[in-house]
Design an enzyme around this catalytic site. Structure first.
Site, PDB file in Angstrom:
ATOM      1  N   HIS A 222       0.978  -1.195   0.206  1.00  0.00           N
ATOM      2  CA  HIS A 222      -0.043  -0.078   0.161  1.00  0.00           C
ATOM      3  C   HIS A 222       1.018   1.238   0.042  1.00  0.00           C
ATOM      4  O   HIS A 222       2.074   1.399   0.347  1.00  0.00           O
ATOM      5  CB  HIS A 222      -0.833   0.001   1.165  1.00  0.00           C
ATOM      6  CG  HIS A 222      -1.987  -1.032   1.196  1.00  0.00           C
ATOM      7  ND1 HIS A 222      -2.955  -0.911   1.954  1.00  0.00           N
ATOM      8  CD2 HIS A 222      -2.330  -2.113   0.552  1.00  0.00           C
ATOM      9  CE1 HIS A 222      -3.773  -1.960   1.697  1.00  0.00           C
ATOM     10  NE2 HIS A 222      -3.253  -2.833   0.943  1.00  0.00           N
TER      11      HIS A 222
ATOM     12  N   GLU B 298       0.957   3.561   2.011  1.00  0.00           N
ATOM     13  CA  GLU B 298       1.353   4.029   3.161  1.00  0.00           C
ATOM     14  C   GLU B 298       2.547   3.282   3.681  1.00  0.00           C
ATOM     15  O   GLU B 298       3.637   3.782   4.258  1.00  0.00           O
ATOM     16  CB  GLU B 298       0.135   4.107   4.215  1.00  0.00           C
ATOM     17  CG  GLU B 298      -0.831   4.800   4.070  1.00  0.00           C
ATOM     18  CD  GLU B 298      -2.099   4.165   3.380  1.00  0.00           C
ATOM     19  OE1 GLU B 298      -3.191   4.416   3.788  1.00  0.00           O
ATOM     20  OE2 GLU B 298      -1.743   3.304   2.721  1.00  0.00           O
TER      21      GLU B 298
ATOM     22  N   CYS C 131      -5.960   1.620   6.073  1.00  0.00           N
ATOM     23  CA  CYS C 131      -6.586   0.527   6.398  1.00  0.00           C
ATOM     24  C   CYS C 131      -5.931   0.136   7.595  1.00  0.00           C
ATOM     25  O   CYS C 131      -5.008   0.808   8.266  1.00  0.00           O
ATOM     26  CB  CYS C 131      -6.435  -0.500   5.150  1.00  0.00           C
ATOM     27  SG  CYS C 131      -4.687  -1.076   5.263  1.00  0.00           S
TER      28      CYS C 131
ATOM     29  N   CYS D  64      -2.401  -0.668   7.431  1.00  0.00           N
ATOM     30  CA  CYS D  64      -1.250   0.673   7.358  1.00  0.00           C
ATOM     31  C   CYS D  64      -1.439   1.177   8.739  1.00  0.00           C
ATOM     32  O   CYS D  64      -0.544   1.676   9.155  1.00  0.00           O
ATOM     33  CB  CYS D  64      -1.965   1.375   6.288  1.00  0.00           C
ATOM     34  SG  CYS D  64      -1.667   0.641   4.608  1.00  0.00           S
TER      35      CYS D  64
END
Length: 149
Positions: A56, A58, A86, A89
């Protein structure tokens, strides 16, 4: 006098990363990490390219920022990200002790707040910066993906 380096300025930089993800067929989430008004990390989703569900924006940004500062704690940093992090993260952000998170669009289904995930107690959060623009790039992506255009 207006401060040129405000939350809107840096969220626009995160949106540029989201556009790069969009152009590569990735879910268009972009992130930048800032310290003292300087971007030290830029990232976007790479889950498709790397065939890695943990890639992701992040996560990529945390790794890049940690490498830049030479340490694992990001207390003096701000993460700008186009979509609410999410649960995964948020957990990584907790452990990084990031000082501040600024996000654009809320994720009503998979966001860390909906999932009940907590951040580090010292982390400050700002929500809704350029939310409309952040939502629009996500909507465009999924409309294109589903062939509804």
């Amino acid at each position: 006098m207006l401060e040129p380096y405000d939350d809107t300025y840096f969220m626009k930089k995160a949106l540029q990363e989201a556009q790069a993800a969009f152009d590569q067929g990735e879910i268009p989430v972009g992130a930048v990490v800032v310290i003292d008004n300087m971007i030290i990390a830029r990232a976007h989703n790479l889950t498709e390219r790397l065939t890695d569900v943990t890639a992701h924006a992040e996560m990529q940004a945390i790794t890049s920022a940690s490498n830049y500062i030479g340490g694992k704690y990001l207390q003096q940093c701000t993460l700008y990200v186009t979509l609410e992090p999410c649960q995964m993260c948020a957990g990584a952000l907790y452990w990084s002790q990031i000082g501040r998170i600024v996000y654009g669009a809320s994720d009503e289904r998979r966001g860390y707040e909906k999932m009940g995930t907590t951040l580090h107690p010292k982390t400050k959060v700002e929500r809704g910066i350029l939310a409309h623009e952040c939502e629009q790039i996500m909507k465009r992506f999924f409309i294109d993906k589903r062939g509804l255009n």
